[in-house]
Design a protein around this motif. Structure first.
Motif, PDB file in Angstrom:
ATOM      1  N   LEU A 139      -0.149  10.174  -2.325  1.00  0.00           N
ATOM      2  CA  LEU A 139       0.122  11.603  -2.523  1.00  0.00           C
ATOM      3  C   LEU A 139      -0.543  12.434  -1.438  1.00  0.00           C
ATOM      4  CD1 LEU A 139      -0.217  11.979  -6.394  1.00  0.00           C
ATOM      5  CD2 LEU A 139       1.857  12.218  -5.024  1.00  0.00           C
ATOM      6  N   ILE A 140      -1.773  12.116  -1.121  1.00  0.00           N
ATOM      7  CA  ILE A 140      -2.503  12.860  -0.080  1.00  0.00           C
ATOM      8  C   ILE A 140      -1.818  12.710   1.275  1.00  0.00           C
ATOM      9  CG2 ILE A 140      -4.670  12.915   1.221  1.00  0.00           C
ATOM     10  CD1 ILE A 140      -6.065  12.200  -1.496  1.00  0.00           C
ATOM     11  N   MET A 141      -1.358  11.499   1.597  1.00  0.00           N
ATOM     12  CA  MET A 141      -0.717  11.266   2.898  1.00  0.00           C
ATOM     13  C   MET A 141       0.680  11.869   2.978  1.00  0.00           C
ATOM     14  SD  MET A 141      -1.635   7.467   4.242  1.00  0.00           S
ATOM     15  CE  MET A 141      -0.711   6.694   2.940  1.00  0.00           C
ATOM     16  N   PHE A 142       1.476  11.701   1.921  1.00  0.00           N
ATOM     17  CA  PHE A 142       2.880  12.090   1.995  1.00  0.00           C
ATOM     18  C   PHE A 142       3.157  13.535   1.598  1.00  0.00           C
ATOM     19  CE2 PHE A 142       3.608   7.400   1.418  1.00  0.00           C
ATOM     20  CZ  PHE A 142       4.038   7.201   2.716  1.00  0.00           C
ATOM     21  N   ASN A 143       2.254  14.189   0.913  1.00  0.00           N
ATOM     22  CA  ASN A 143       2.491  15.567   0.493  1.00  0.00           C
ATOM     23  C   ASN A 143       2.755  16.505   1.675  1.00  0.00           C
ATOM     24  OD1 ASN A 143       2.793  17.651  -1.406  1.00  0.00           O
ATOM     25  ND2 ASN A 143       0.669  18.246  -1.148  1.00  0.00           N
TER      26      ASN A 143
ATOM     27  N   ARG B 111      -2.937   7.903  -5.538  1.00  0.00           N
ATOM     28  CA  ARG B 111      -3.583   9.144  -5.077  1.00  0.00           C
ATOM     29  C   ARG B 111      -3.585   9.231  -3.546  1.00  0.00           C
ATOM     30  NH1 ARG B 111      -6.677  13.417  -6.081  1.00  0.00           N
ATOM     31  NH2 ARG B 111      -8.631  13.692  -4.978  1.00  0.00           N
ATOM     32  N   LYS B 112      -3.917   8.135  -2.885  1.00  0.00           N
ATOM     33  CA  LYS B 112      -3.923   8.150  -1.415  1.00  0.00           C
ATOM     34  C   LYS B 112      -2.519   8.412  -0.876  1.00  0.00           C
ATOM     35  CE  LYS B 112      -7.975   5.475  -0.412  1.00  0.00           C
ATOM     36  NZ  LYS B 112      -8.568   4.429   0.392  1.00  0.00           N
TER      37      LYS B 112
ATOM     38  N   PHE C 190       0.825  -1.210   0.000  1.00  0.00           N
ATOM     39  CA  PHE C 190       0.000   0.000   0.000  1.00  0.00           C
ATOM     40  C   PHE C 190       0.861   1.263   0.000  1.00  0.00           C
ATOM     41  CE2 PHE C 190      -1.838   3.366   2.665  1.00  0.00           C
ATOM     42  CZ  PHE C 190      -2.952   3.704   1.900  1.00  0.00           C
ATOM     43  N   LEU C 191       1.863   1.305   0.851  1.00  0.00           N
ATOM     44  CA  LEU C 191       2.660   2.522   1.018  1.00  0.00           C
ATOM     45  C   LEU C 191       3.697   2.760  -0.075  1.00  0.00           C
ATOM     46  CD1 LEU C 191       3.276   2.390   4.858  1.00  0.00           C
ATOM     47  CD2 LEU C 191       1.852   4.032   3.617  1.00  0.00           C
TER      48      LEU C 191
END
Length: 74
Positions: free
Chosen positions: A52-56, A49-50, A40-41
Motif C-alpha cells: 500500500l505504501i509503495m503503490f498508493n 502494508r508495504k 512480495f509484490l
C-alpha cells in the motif's frame, strides 16, 4: 525498495538463500511459497502494508488504478 527488487539485490529470502546469506530456506514466513519479488509484490499477506505504501502514490498518478491487486506480468 523498487530499485533493489528490480536488480534482485534485496533482503527477500529467495535472494538470500540463493546467495547463501544466512538463510536456510527461500520459503516466506507466511509459508505460502518462496519469498521472491512476485510473492512480495502481489501475494504475501505479511507485506500488504508495504505494498500500500509503495503503490498508493502510483495509483494516485494513474487515476486510482490499484496496482497492488494487479496480476503479475508474465
Amino acid at each position: 525498495m523498487l530499485t533493489r527488487l528490480s536488480v534482485e539485490f534485496n533482503d527477500l529470502r529467495e535472494y538470500r538463500y540463493r546467495r547463501k546469506f544466512n538463510c536456510n530456506s527461500p520459503i516466506c514466513a507466511c509459508l505460502l511459497e518462496d519469498e521472491n519479488n512476485e510473492h512480495f509484490l502481489h501475494r504475501c499477506p505479511f507485506y500488504n502494508r508495504k505494498r500500500l505504501i509503495m503503490f498508493n502514490p502510483i495509483s494516485q498518478l494513474t487515476n486510482d488504478v490499484d496496482f497492488s491487486l494487479a496480476p503479475p506480468h508474465e
